[in-house]
Design an enzyme around this catalytic site. Structure first.
Site, PDB file in Angstrom:
ATOM      1  CG  HIS A 177      -2.479   8.651  -2.257  1.00 56.68           C
ATOM      2  ND1 HIS A 177      -3.477   9.126  -3.082  1.00 56.68           N
ATOM      3  CD2 HIS A 177      -2.523   7.313  -2.352  1.00 56.68           C
ATOM      4  CE1 HIS A 177      -4.097   8.101  -3.638  1.00 56.68           C
ATOM      5  NE2 HIS A 177      -3.542   6.994  -3.220  1.00 56.68           N
ATOM      6  CD  GLN A 201      -2.223   3.898   4.084  1.00 54.16           C
ATOM      7  OE1 GLN A 201      -2.311   2.996   4.922  1.00 54.16           O
ATOM      8  NE2 GLN A 201      -2.546   3.710   2.821  1.00 54.16           N
ATOM      9  CB  CYS A 222      -1.388   6.337  -5.594  1.00 53.83           C
ATOM     10  SG  CYS A 222      -2.569   5.364  -6.496  1.00 53.83           S
ATOM     11  CG  ASP A 266      -4.062  11.715   3.128  1.00 49.35           C
ATOM     12  OD1 ASP A 266      -4.917  11.008   3.696  1.00 49.35           O
ATOM     13  OD2 ASP A 266      -3.540  11.419   2.035  1.00 49.35           O
ATOM     14  CE  LYS A 275      -6.260   3.965   1.634  1.00 57.31           C
ATOM     15  NZ  LYS A 275      -5.722   3.126   0.583  1.00 57.31           N
TER      16      LYS A 275
HETATM   17  C1  LIG Z   1      -2.133   8.313   2.191  1.00 60.12           C
HETATM   18  C2  LIG Z   1      -3.320   8.132   1.292  1.00 60.12           C
HETATM   19  N1  LIG Z   1      -4.043   9.194   0.936  1.00 60.12           N
HETATM   20  C3  LIG Z   1      -5.134   9.089   0.167  1.00 60.12           C
HETATM   21  C4  LIG Z   1      -5.552   7.874  -0.311  1.00 60.12           C
HETATM   22  C5  LIG Z   1      -6.748   7.852  -1.213  1.00 60.12           C
HETATM   23  O1  LIG Z   1      -7.788   7.079  -0.743  1.00 60.12           O
HETATM   24  P1  LIG Z   1      -9.053   6.877  -1.666  1.00 60.12           P
HETATM   25  O2  LIG Z   1      -8.539   6.261  -2.929  1.00 60.12           O
HETATM   26  O3  LIG Z   1      -9.936   5.942  -0.915  1.00 60.12           O
HETATM   27  O4  LIG Z   1      -9.649   8.207  -1.906  1.00 60.12           O
HETATM   28  C6  LIG Z   1      -4.840   6.728   0.030  1.00 60.12           C
HETATM   29  C7  LIG Z   1      -5.242   5.388  -0.441  1.00 60.12           C
HETATM   30  O5  LIG Z   1      -4.917   4.876  -1.443  1.00 60.12           O
HETATM   31  C8  LIG Z   1      -3.685   6.864   0.839  1.00 60.12           C
HETATM   32  O6  LIG Z   1      -2.947   5.804   1.171  1.00 60.12           O
END
Ligand SMILES: Cc1ncc(COP(=O)(O)O)c(C=O)c1O
Lengths: 411, 153
Positions: free
Chosen positions: A124, A204, A367, A201, A227
């Site tokens: 991401h 997900q 993203c 990370d 999430k």
């Molecule tokens: C794999 C992953 N990492 C990071 C994020 C970032 O999450 P947030 O926007 O809540 O910081 C997301 C969500 O969009 C994600 O799917």
């Protein structure tokens, strides 16, 4: 259908939003949970109750409400520690979201010229850009694992990528675009073999499979509250206590200090070291209720449900002419986010037609622009299920895709 | 709901989408720009050729949804061959239509096929799609004018 959550209809009743209808009386078919999950009544009620009955600032209010609010906030930390099987509650730091947790690490881990940071092509943007900035600032080199055509990490050159100059290996557990589940235990071991820090990370992963930081044995792990059935505005950084206490502070302010004079300050230990200022109190309390809720249903059962729905969705998608799924096609090897293309119709247009039938999906690059570029696509449509998703909702998606094809007169 | 959808995806829009006019990058040109819609990734590379205050050519290469593709096609139909001032007025009229939340009555004399986008104005998420190439054109034209004036001066 074997593998679904046994009380699916009861679980659905926990989520009030699932009962609403959209324009034209269409029932909501929410297939955008990888973007943000819906919230169960218990989370909503816990937050409302906190605001109605216990609201006060934490740690600095010498009155009964202050004590109640502090207890609720710190209680949420305990719940998250249990959710992650952390050794100590001090290892759980509340942040604004996963993005802030990753930026905290990228800002505070010491890097310099000659060092390198290894990420992957399926990250991401939050786990790419934060390290790009860190490398630009410090003169460290950014490296990354590529992807195979099947959407897995390409580990063939792993021995060249991770070396004795590697300081950080940062990777996603489950891809938000390809759905791929990565071999996190192996990656952590590889990082450790070279003395590098591992950063996972789990944004997900945390919603849909058991996350046990001791079993994975990583150094740092982040996830985002919204999430996992929690509210927005709250995320988590978990780290080994001794490592957290070695990192310099991120933000300066109230609550993160030991003592302050005009010339200099000394800093509190983790977690407070990294929680400067008044935190998102009610959001943390909501997150505590959310992870409790998931724990109560059981992450193993949720994982099985997701895999069952994902397998059913993969079958369904393959029955639509012109659909190409990106990422692993074996439901046991992937998470519940499925990105796909439909020949002759742009993702935006697909999402629009689906929305007119009440089916909510995401269209775009999610993203993850580099991962899209790897597969030569500019954008995709993504359906993502969760513990409240039913096979009937997948049927609605598939039918809406057939309708989309006829609407745009393809095939 | 389906009526709303038909309102968005007018036949004219789908026709332009399937058979875009003036597509492809051509020489000569005085300015080239690349615009992106960061939320969805739609992209356009667009060139403008001006001569004696007239829009001689607008050429483009783009990837994106039906709305963004059709709108680039309609844009080129409307501005090619027009004096820059007049083209800028058309741009302004289209902008007002798109930002009008569906309350603006489109002027067919000015916008021709562009009136088909009136329905898009009711879908806030799609307004940016419709405006992508128009914003790119304005940007490129402003740059080209600077060159154009530089040369004639
Ligand atoms: C794999 C992953 N990492 C990071 C994020 C970032 O999450 P947030 O926007 O809540 O910081 C997301 C969500 O969009 C994600 O799917």
């Amino acid at each position: 259908m074997e593998g679904l959550l046994p009380d699916l209809d009861v679980i659905r009743k926990d989520f009030p939003i699932l009962e609403r209808t959209l324009a034209g009386g269409q029932p909501l078919v929410y297939l955008d949970s990888a973007n943000t999950s819906q919230k169960p009544q218990v989370v909503i009620d816990t937050m409302v109750d906190h605001l109605e009955r216990h609201n006060a600032n934490i740690a600095r209010a010498m009155h009964q409400l202050g004590a109640e609010s502090t207890e609720a906030y710190e209680g949420a930390r305990d719940k998250v520690a249990t959710f992650l099987n952390a050794r100590s509650r001090n290892e759980v730091i509340f942040t604004k979201n996963a993005t802030e947790a990753l930026n905290l690490l990228a800002r505070t881990i010491d890097l310099g010229p000659g060092d390198n940071v290894v990420i992957t092509e399926m990250e991401h943007h939050s786990n790419i850009v934060s390290w790009q900035l860190a490398c630009e600032r410090s003169g460290a080199e950014l490296r990354w694992f590529g992807l195979t055509d099947g959407g897995e990490l390409d580990l063939s050159n792993a021995d060249q990528l991770v070396d004795e100059h590697t300081k950080v290996v940062a990777f996603t557990w489950v891809s938000n675009m390809l759905g791929t589940i990565n071999p996190v235990v192996d990656l952590v071991a590889r990082a450790r073999a070279f003395g590098a820090l591992s950063v996972i990370d789990a944004s997900q992963a945390a919603p849909q499979l058991p996350v046990d930081v001791q079993a994975v044995d990583c150094d740092f792990l982040v996830f985002t509250g919204h999430k996992v059935c929690g509210p927005t505005g709250i995320g988590v950084l978990w780290g080994r206590e001794e490592l957290l206490n070695e990192l310099p502070p991120f933000h300066g302010g109230g609550e993160m200090i030991e003592t302050v004079t005009m010339a200099r300050s000394t800093y509190a230990k983790a977690p407070h070291r990294f929680e400067a200022g008044t935190p998102p109190i009610v959001e943390a309390v909501g997150l505590g209720a959310a992870v409790d809720y998931l724990g109560h249903i059981g992450l193993d059962a949720i994982h099985r449900h997701e895999q069952t729905i994902t397998a059913y969705a993969l079958d369904g998608l393959q029955s639509v002419p012109g659909v190409t799924v990106l990422g692993p096609l074996d439901a046991t090897q992937r998470g519940g986010a499925i990105s796909f293309e439909l020949d002759g119709v742009h993702p935006h247009d697909i999402a629009q037609v689906l929305d007119s039938r009440g089916v909510a999906v995401r269209a775009g690059h999610h993203c993850a622009k580099p991962a899209h570029a790897r597969f030569g696509v500019q954008s995709t449509t993504r359906m993502s299920s969760y513990l409240y998703t039913t096979p009937a909702e997948i049927d609605a998606l598939i039918e809406a895709l057939h309708h989309t094809r006829s609407y745009f007169k393809v095939g | 709901m389906s009526a709303e959808l038909d309102n968005l995806y007018q036949e004219i829009i789908l026709d332009h989408y399937k058979n875009p006019h003036h597509k492809g990058l051509r020489d000569p040109f005085e300015a080239q720009v690349h615009h992106v819609n960061p939320t969805c990734g739609d992209e356009v590379t667009l060139r403008v050729h001006l001569s004696d205050g007239v829009v001689e050519d607008v050429s483009y290469d783009s990837v994106g949804c039906s709305i963004s593709q059709a709108s680039a096609s309609v844009l080129t139909d409307l501005v090619i061959g027009k004096p820059v001032d007049e083209a800028m007025t058309i741009h302004q009229t289209f902008l007002e239509l798109m930002q009008g939340k569906g309350q603006v009555e489109p002027d067919e004399d000015v916008l021709e096929d562009g009136i088909a986008f009136a329905g898009v104005a009711k879908f806030p998420a799609r307004v940016k799609c419709a405006l992508l190439s128009w914003m790119a054109w304005k940007d490129a034209t402003t740059q080209a004018q600077a060159t154009d004036e530089g040369e004639t001066a």
